[in-house]
Scaffold this motif. Structure first.
Motif, short mmCIF file in Angstrom:
data_model
loop_
_atom_site.label_atom_id
_atom_site.label_comp_id
_atom_site.label_asym_id
_atom_site.label_seq_id
_atom_site.Cartn_x
_atom_site.Cartn_y
_atom_site.Cartn_z
N ASP A 166 0.91 -1.19 0.03
CA ASP A 166 0.16 0.02 0.05
C ASP A 166 0.73 1.28 -0.15
N LEU A 167 1.73 1.25 -0.87
CA LEU A 167 2.92 2.45 -0.88
C LEU A 167 2.46 3.18 -2.17
N THR A 168 2.56 4.52 -2.17
CA THR A 168 2.36 5.21 -3.20
C THR A 168 3.65 5.99 -3.91
N ASN A 169 3.74 6.26 -4.92
CA ASN A 169 4.73 7.01 -5.61
C ASN A 169 5.28 8.19 -4.72
N VAL A 203 14.76 11.88 -5.74
CA VAL A 203 13.81 10.79 -6.58
C VAL A 203 12.69 11.59 -6.75
N THR A 204 12.44 11.55 -8.05
CA THR A 204 11.26 12.32 -8.19
C THR A 204 9.99 11.30 -8.69
N HIS A 205 8.73 12.01 -8.66
CA HIS A 205 7.56 11.21 -9.03
C HIS A 205 7.80 10.39 -10.29
N LYS A 206 8.35 10.99 -11.49
CA LYS A 206 8.58 10.69 -12.77
C LYS A 206 9.26 9.47 -12.51
N MET A 207 10.43 9.47 -12.01
CA MET A 207 11.21 8.41 -12.02
C MET A 207 10.51 7.04 -11.34
N VAL A 208 9.79 7.31 -10.36
CA VAL A 208 9.08 6.28 -9.79
C VAL A 208 8.15 5.67 -10.63
N LYS A 224 8.06 5.72 -14.04
CA LYS A 224 8.52 5.01 -14.79
C LYS A 224 9.44 3.68 -14.54
N ALA A 225 9.52 3.66 -13.38
CA ALA A 225 10.08 2.47 -12.63
C ALA A 225 8.99 1.31 -12.75
N ARG A 226 7.80 1.85 -12.22
CA ARG A 226 6.57 1.08 -12.18
C ARG A 226 6.14 0.42 -13.35
N LYS A 227 6.08 1.23 -14.31
CA LYS A 227 5.59 0.84 -15.81
C LYS A 227 6.50 0.24 -16.58
N GLY A 228 7.69 -0.02 -16.00
CA GLY A 228 8.74 -0.88 -16.79
C GLY A 228 9.64 0.12 -17.89
N ARG A 229 9.62 1.53 -17.99
CA ARG A 229 10.35 1.96 -18.86
C ARG A 229 11.87 1.98 -18.26
N TRP A 230 12.84 2.05 -19.31
CA TRP A 230 14.25 1.80 -18.85
C TRP A 230 14.82 3.04 -18.08
N ALA A 264 22.02 4.16 -11.98
CA ALA A 264 21.86 5.00 -11.08
C ALA A 264 20.57 5.07 -10.40
N ILE A 265 19.76 5.57 -11.51
CA ILE A 265 18.19 5.88 -10.99
C ILE A 265 17.70 4.71 -10.39
N ARG A 266 17.95 3.32 -10.96
CA ARG A 266 17.22 2.34 -10.39
C ARG A 266 17.78 2.19 -8.84
N GLN A 267 19.03 2.39 -8.82
CA GLN A 267 19.60 2.33 -7.10
C GLN A 267 18.99 3.14 -6.24
N LYS A 268 18.57 4.37 -6.87
CA LYS A 268 17.97 5.54 -6.06
C LYS A 268 16.70 5.12 -5.65
N VAL A 269 15.88 4.56 -6.70
CA VAL A 269 14.53 4.00 -6.53
C VAL A 269 14.62 2.77 -5.43
N LEU A 270 15.52 2.20 -5.58
CA LEU A 270 15.60 0.74 -4.71
C LEU A 270 15.94 1.51 -3.23
N ARG A 271 16.83 2.38 -3.18
CA ARG A 271 16.96 2.88 -1.70
C ARG A 271 15.86 3.71 -1.14
N ALA A 272 14.99 4.44 -2.07
CA ALA A 272 13.65 5.11 -1.64
C ALA A 272 12.77 3.84 -1.29
N PHE A 273 12.68 2.89 -1.91
CA PHE A 273 11.83 1.83 -1.83
C PHE A 273 12.04 1.12 -0.32
N ASN A 274 13.28 0.94 -0.26
CA ASN A 274 13.63 0.16 1.20
C ASN A 274 13.38 1.01 2.32
#
Length: 79
Positions: free
Chosen positions: A22-25, A36-41, A43-49, A53-63
């Motif tokens: 139950d997490l939001t962007n 980390v921006t809303h746009k990055m998150v 794109k990550a969820r939709k599967g855009r490449w 470095a950005i995937r690592q940032k999203v990973l750290r934000a998710f954790n």
């Protein structure tokens, strides 16, 4: 293969995990201590490449937002 197709990987595991927890962007953006921006998150969820470095940032934000310690492979199914 067209260049557009190479950048689209379909829905990623991060999307299912965020729905399950139950997490939001916005939760990831607010939990991040990096830029980390809303746009990055989104794109990550939709599967855009995304770059590594950005995937690592999203990973750290998710954790940070989930309180878990998952690996990059658990969120993305491409390299």
């Amino acid at each position: 293969m067209k260049p557009e197709q190479e950048r689209e990987y379909g829905e990623q595991p991060i999307d299912a995990l965020m729905l399950e927890l139950d997490l939001t962007n916005d939760d990831l953006v607010c939990a991040s201590t990096e830029q980390v921006t809303h746009k990055m998150v989104s794109k990550a969820r939709k599967g855009r490449w995304l770059t590594t470095a950005i995937r690592q940032k999203v990973l750290r934000a998710f954790n940070a937002a989930s309180g878990q310690n998952v690996a990059l492979d658990a969120l993305f199914n491409y390299r």
